[in-house]
Write an enzyme that holds these catalytic residues in place. Structure first.
Site, PDB file in Angstrom:
ATOM      1  CB  ILE A   1      -0.977   0.036   1.192  1.00 24.00           C
ATOM      2  CG1 ILE A   1      -0.244  -0.186   2.511  1.00 24.00           C
ATOM      3  CG2 ILE A   1      -2.103  -0.970   1.007  1.00 24.00           C
ATOM      4  CD1 ILE A   1      -1.130  -0.019   3.728  1.00 24.00           C
ATOM      5  N   GLY A   2       2.120   1.113   0.177  1.00 25.91           N
ATOM      6  CA  GLY A   2       2.923   2.329   0.140  1.00 25.91           C
ATOM      7  C   GLY A   2       4.377   1.994   0.398  1.00 25.91           C
ATOM      8  CB  ALA A   3       7.383   3.387  -0.593  1.00 29.75           C
ATOM      9  N   GLY A   4       7.596   2.934   2.761  1.00 29.82           N
ATOM     10  CA  GLY A   4       8.078   3.597   3.976  1.00 29.82           C
ATOM     11  C   GLY A   4       9.558   3.875   3.818  1.00 29.82           C
ATOM     12  CD  GLU A   5      14.145   6.652   5.944  1.00 24.88           C
ATOM     13  OE1 GLU A   5      15.128   6.977   6.580  1.00 24.88           O
ATOM     14  OE2 GLU A   5      13.896   7.092   4.810  1.00 24.88           O
ATOM     15  CG  PHE A   6      13.256   1.850   7.976  1.00 25.75           C
ATOM     16  CD1 PHE A   6      14.626   1.948   8.252  1.00 25.75           C
ATOM     17  CD2 PHE A   6      12.387   2.695   8.628  1.00 25.75           C
ATOM     18  CE1 PHE A   6      15.099   2.878   9.168  1.00 25.75           C
ATOM     19  CE2 PHE A   6      12.856   3.626   9.546  1.00 25.75           C
ATOM     20  CZ  PHE A   6      14.212   3.722   9.814  1.00 25.75           C
ATOM     21  N   GLY A   7      11.265   0.329   3.940  1.00 34.95           N
ATOM     22  CA  GLY A   7      10.812  -0.759   3.075  1.00 34.95           C
ATOM     23  C   GLY A   7       9.339  -0.564   2.764  1.00 34.95           C
ATOM     24  CB  VAL A  25       3.632   0.424   4.169  1.00 36.53           C
ATOM     25  CG1 VAL A  25       2.532   0.230   5.214  1.00 36.53           C
ATOM     26  CG2 VAL A  25       4.746   1.303   4.717  1.00 36.53           C
ATOM     27  CG  ASP A  63       7.203  14.630  11.447  1.00 37.06           C
ATOM     28  OD1 ASP A  63       6.806  15.726  10.972  1.00 37.06           O
ATOM     29  OD2 ASP A  63       7.593  13.688  10.738  1.00 37.06           O
TER      30      ASP A  63
HETATM   31  O1  ACK Z   1      -1.737   7.585   2.501  1.00 40.10           O
HETATM   32  P1  ACK Z   1      -1.592   6.131   2.543  1.00 40.10           P
HETATM   33  O2  ACK Z   1      -2.512   5.249   1.848  1.00 40.10           O
HETATM   34  O3  ACK Z   1      -1.483   5.695   4.071  1.00 40.10           O
HETATM   35  O4  ACK Z   1      -0.076   5.782   2.165  1.00 40.10           O
HETATM   36  C1  ACK Z   1       0.747   5.636   3.279  1.00 40.10           C
HETATM   37  C2  ACK Z   1       1.639   4.429   3.125  1.00 40.10           C
HETATM   38  O5  ACK Z   1       1.115   3.429   3.925  1.00 40.10           O
HETATM   39  C3  ACK Z   1       3.063   4.706   3.530  1.00 40.10           C
HETATM   40  O6  ACK Z   1       3.111   5.097   4.880  1.00 40.10           O
HETATM   41  C4  ACK Z   1      -0.103   3.801   4.475  1.00 40.10           C
HETATM   42  N1  ACK Z   1      -0.162   3.322   5.832  1.00 40.10           N
HETATM   43  C5  ACK Z   1       0.758   3.428   6.797  1.00 40.10           C
HETATM   44  N2  ACK Z   1       0.310   2.847   7.916  1.00 40.10           N
HETATM   45  C6  ACK Z   1      -0.919   2.376   7.654  1.00 40.10           C
HETATM   46  C7  ACK Z   1      -1.881   1.684   8.424  1.00 40.10           C
HETATM   47  N3  ACK Z   1      -1.675   1.384   9.690  1.00 40.10           N
HETATM   48  N4  ACK Z   1      -3.035   1.357   7.832  1.00 40.10           N
HETATM   49  C8  ACK Z   1      -3.237   1.664   6.542  1.00 40.10           C
HETATM   50  N5  ACK Z   1      -2.369   2.307   5.774  1.00 40.10           N
HETATM   51  C9  ACK Z   1      -1.214   2.649   6.329  1.00 40.10           C
HETATM   52  C10 ACK Z   1      -0.179   5.301   4.426  1.00 40.10           C
END
Ligand code: ACK
EC number: 2.7.10.1
Length: 958
Positions: free
Chosen positions: A598-604, A606, A717
């Site tokens: 669902i997305g990209a985090g700093e370390f890998g 998500v 932050d």
């Molecule tokens: O805006 P988004 O869809 O919501 O894209 C970012 C992406 O992962 C990178 O951080 C999503 N994300 C992060 N933590 C969660 C979570 N607990 N539940 C659903 N989406 C998440 C975030």
């Protein structure tokens, strides 16, 4: 040739004229002594008689021959003019007369109130001489020429007067004498009539004359003309205008023709009747609405007549255990008006099955949000309903003329049985993937009794076909692959679930299309993240999964020190692994099913997925992974967030489910937040929430921050991008990975002191000397408020970080976003106090927002006002005061909208005062067409207005 002035000048008397008929002749002039002035009749070239009075005693000395007029009535004359036509012979042309011959005669007058015979006391007017006596003809003859002389007599005041001519020895033939006075003739000007007017004797002053409006006209400004001494009208002032029902044609007011009307007096023409109205008679002042059409009290007469709308369409209901949602679409016929609102009426019916239903109006304690009547949107939530009741809801569309119509109003109705209250499906249906012919959907059951759901029914149809035909399919699990679809086609889906008591209402509609996304979602699932248990992924399992850490049970409380409310900085542990061990629980990776990236985090990456819990139920989770090839330090930093998060247990702080550290990849598993991060969520749903919903989100964030600050944790932050939103719109604070403060935040910029800080969100003291505290978090919270109320607008827009720092230093603060209640902006300003000690505590923010929400719910019609009735815990005196901009230019520069400077000035908005009164409509009208720019300008105008107001009131309570 006789007239000297306007032919309209009244002639008092033609004392004597050559053309006057013989009957009148002689009655006007009396000679004295009679034998010296002779009345002589001659014939002219056309053989018409010419009457003259002649005297010619040029041979004899001491002549004194008088010719007197009869009594001439003065009438209105004040100054009399006498026109004389005569011939006078040149003495040189007569032989032997030198010494006795004269070339002049004298004019006299005498005023009396009645005619009498006295001839004495005549007053001299003038001595008259000839201008021309003879002229030489071509043949050398000398021709006697006619002289015309005009003399003024007066002022005259008596009822009448005599004229007299004294001859002292000339040779005169008096051909005519005309006596007249001058006046300004009656006239029509600017639809006003002015009467005949006699000028003043004093030629330098004018007579002011008021005009009277012509028929069917009325005064606009008193119509006036001035009558000059020469009988000319001067200086027209004021005017009349045609009355209602009349228009000007050729200087008069004529009645409007049938089919036309004029509702106001003025210089306009009659207008054609607007649509659905007519006027049958002349002089219509209004057009009457055709049968079945109406005009509301406030409708202008120029507006078309309108009618009540037809019934709302597509009324559907959706029910969960606490709320019942009714949604509908606008009626097909709005009646021709824009002021459409809806009323929801309700009957509750209870009755034995099969028997007569017993219906009555619904209880007063049934709550409608936003309100039952006058709803402007097309949905309403119904709360506090009773179970096991049939409610019939009627939705009527009303507009400004609904109350004027007769007969029954068209209603849409729906009956809802509250027994069927089941899990909510609102907003949870997702498209997982799509191929050319299939769409994979998944959704979440509501929290309530998921076990009670027997199965789901999915109804779907092609959007283009508008429900002509639909298909349906059933599934026992909360996911389904709908097959047999057309490629690149939009389908509309609705879902309902079935429990032992029957079906729930259908969900809202969801639209997804086929064939527009990659088909390799499954591969992403495998290649990017570990895929442990879900059926779809089973064939791809590659991960080396070690067993769960046996030392910590899977359901151990995530708060490691219940009762101890202080946050422990993991950096205080010499061995960071110890902190991880202390504050997090290990999860057996076999319980984790990763479904999607669902997305990209700093370390890998998500990912989203599911976590199997004890009762074999599955909880949706988000899984943060640490990508392979990491350094030890990265691993430590990655897990640091888990050690922090693991210490928290609050509904508004993201919950850590656990970590996987004993196998690869290293993972942090947290609760799944369906709507992702708040900033992008708001941007996606721009303008779609009520103020109350937005305030609800802010309340949640403030509540989470209250908890964190009570724990002694400083976030550093806080920003909308670091808040996550679940399907129920609950906001939770997240992103705690901040040992190397903010290094992973793309917003963070290096400051002069070397730290990396998200400038726009950070309090000045934290930027300047890294003074981070809960008070600096409060500043950031104010920025989050602004982000929320502006639906994810970037704080300070495109201003550079440097400019942001400078403008904050100079006292500039973000203006209220468009539509943001004043009190909320005041709260933001409160958070942005320069002195950190004066910023609010998070607990104060929570109670402030709670009050606002409570107040609004009690009187749901008013959503915005209640906030302004609240006050801050601190007294108004400590409210900051922010400088106003000086010029339109400065102001527009400050909001980076300088390009519209000329638009404002050209439209006459030259002062901040005038700008502060502008509406969104005005902003559009002057040519700001981009919605983002309109929003930015209107927000700032609201702040200007607030500042102008608080300038006047010198306080917060505006
Ligand atoms: O805006 P988004 O869809 O919501 O894209 C970012 C992406 O992962 C990178 O951080 C999503 N994300 C992060 N933590 C969660 C979570 N607990 N539940 C659903 N989406 C998440 C975030």
């Amino acid at each position: 040739a006789m007239s000297l002035t306007s032919t309209l000048s009244p002639v008092l008397s033609v004392v004597f004229s050559p053309r006057v008929s013989s009957a009148e002749e002689g009655t006007h002039l009396i000679t004295a002594p009679t034998h010296h002035w002779d009345a002589i009749t001659e014939m002219d070239e056309q053989n018409r008689p010419i009457h003259t009075f002649q005297v010619c005693n040029v041979m004899e000395p001491n002549q004194n021959n008088w010719l007197r007029s009869n009594w001439i009535q003065r009438q209105a004359a004040q100054k009399v003019f006498v026109e004389l036509r005569f011939t006078l012979r040149d003495c040189n042309s007569i032989p032997w007369v030198s010494g006795t011959c004269k070339e002049t005669f004298n004019l006299f007058y005498l005023e009396t109130d009645q005619p009498h015979s006295a001839t004495t006391r005549f007053l001299p007017v003038d001595t008259i001489a000839a201008d021309e006596s003879f002229t030489q003809t071509d043949l050398g003859d000398r021709v006697l020429r006619l002289n015309t002389e005009v003399r003024e007599v007066g002022p005259v005041t008596r009822k009448g007067f005599y004229l007299a001519f004294q001859d002292v020895g000339a040779c005169i033939a008096l051909v005519s004498v005309k006596v007249f006075y001058k006046r300004c003739p009656s006239t029509l000007r600017n639809l006003a009539a002015f009467p005949d007017t006699v000028p003043r004797v004093d030629s330098s002053s004018l007579v002011e004359v008021r005009g009277a409006c012509v028929e069917n006209a009325e005064e606009r400004d008193t119509p006036k003309l001035y009558c000059g001494a020469d009988g000319d009208w001067l200086v027209p002032l004021g005017l009349c205008v045609c009355s209602l029902g009349h228009e000007e044609t050729d200087g008069v007011c004529q009645a409007c023709r049938p089919g036309f009307y004029k509702a106001f007096a003025g210089n306009t023409k009659c207008s054609k009747c607007p649509p659905h109205s007519s006027s049958h008679d002349q002089a219509g002042t209004i057009c009457h609405c055709d049968k079945g059409f109406y005009r509301a009290a406030k409708d202008p007469s120029s507006m078309a007549c309108t009618r009540s709308p037809s019934a709302p369409r597509n009324l559907i209901s959706l029910i969960n255990e606490t709320a019942l949602f009714l949604t509908w679409s606008a009626p097909s016929d709005s009646g021709g008006r824009k002021d459409l609102t809806y009323n929801v009426l309700c009957h509750r019916c209870s009755g034995a099955p099969g028997g007569e239903e017993d219906c009555e109006p619904c209880d007063a304690d049934l709550r409608f949000v936003p309100r039952p009547l006058g709803i402007t949107g097309t949905s309403v939530a119904v709360l506090d309903f009773a179970k096991h009741v049939n409610y019939t809801f009627y939705v009527e569309a009303v507009n400004g003329v609904s109350s004027l119509g007769q007969g029954s109003r068209p209603l849409a109705n729906i009956t809802v049985t509250t027994d069927q209250a089941g899990p909510s499906l609102v907003g949870v249906v997702r498209k997982d993937w799509a191929s050319d012919n299939s769409i994979a959907l998944s959704w979440l059951e509501g929290e309530q009794q998921p076990n009670a759901i027997l199965d789901y029914e999915i109804k779907y149809y092609e959007k283009e076909q508008e429900q002509l035909s639909y298909s349906s399919t059933r599934t026992k699990t909360p996911r389904a692959v709908v097959t047999g679809l057309k490629p690149s086609t939009v389908y509309v889906f609705r879902l309902r679930s079935r429990t032992a008591t029957g079906f729930t209402a259908y969900s809202n509609t969801f639209e997804f299309s086929t064939g527009d996304e990659s088909k390799d979602v499954l591969c992403v699932c495998v290649s990017a993240c570990v895929c442990a248990c879900c059926n779809r992924c089973q064939g791809y399992i590659k991960a080396k999964i070690k067993s769960e850490d046996k030392r910590r049970g899977p359901f151990q409380n995530v708060v490691p020190f219940p009762g101890i409310k202080t946050y422990v900085d993991p950096d205080t542990y010499e061995d960071p692994t110890q902190a991880v061990h202390e504050f997090t629980k290990q999860i057996d990776p076999s319980r984790i099913c990763i479904e999607r990236v669902i997305g990209a985090g700093e370390f890998g990456e998500v990912c989203s997925g599911r976590l199997r819990t004890a009762g074999q139920t599955e909880t949706p989770v988000a899984i943060k992974t640490l990508k392979g090839g990491y350094m030890e330090r990265q691993r430590r930093d990655f897990l640091r967030e888990a050690s922090i998060m693991g210490q928290f247990d609050n509904p508004n702080v993201i919950r850590l489910e656990g970590v996987v550290t004993k196998s690869r990849p290293v993972m942090i598993v947290v609760e799944y937040m369906e709507n992702g991060s708040l900033d992008s969520f708001l941007r996606k749903h721009d303008g779609q929430f009520t103020v109350i919903q937005l305030v609800g989100m802010l309340r949640g964030i403030a509540s989470g921050m209250t908890y964190l600050s009570d724990m002694g944790y400083v976030h550093r932050d806080l920003a909308a991008r670091n808040i996550l939103v679940n399907e129920a719109l609950v906001c939770k604070v997240s992103d705690f990975g901040l040992s190397r403060v903010l290094e992973d935040d793309p917003e963070a910029a290096y400051t002069t002191t070397g730290g990396k800080i998200p400038i726009r969100w950070t309090a000045p003291e934290a930027i300047a000397y890294r003074k981070f505290s809960s008070a600096s978090d409060a500043w950031s919270y104010g920025i989050v408020m602004w982000e929320v109320m502006s639906y994810g607008e970037r704080p300070y827009w495109e201003m550079s970080n440097q400019d942001v720092i400078l403008s904050i230093e100079e006292g500039y603060r973000l203006p209220a976003p468009m539509g943001c209640p004043v009190a909320l902006h005041q709260l933001m300003l409160h958070c942005w106090q320069k002195e950190r000690g004066q910023r609010p505590y998070f607990s104060d923010v929570v109670s402030f927002l709670d009050n606002g929400i409570r107040f609004s719910l009690r009187s749901p019609v008013v959503i915005i006002c209640p906030f302004s009735k609240l006050s801050f815990p601190e007294s108004p005196e400590v409210m900051p005061h922010y400088p106003l901009f000086i010029s339109i230019g400065d102001w527009l520069d400050s909001i980076k909208m300088s390009q519209y400077k000329s638009n404002f000035l050209a439209a006459g908005f030259t002062t901040l005062d005038s700008v502060s009164a502008m509406t969104l409509e005005d902003v559009r009208r002057i040519g700001v067409s981009l919605i983002g720019h309109q929003r930015r300008i209107v927000s700032s105008i609201q702040t200007l207005r607030l500042q102008l107001l608080s300038d006047q009131h010198n306080g917060f309570h505006v």
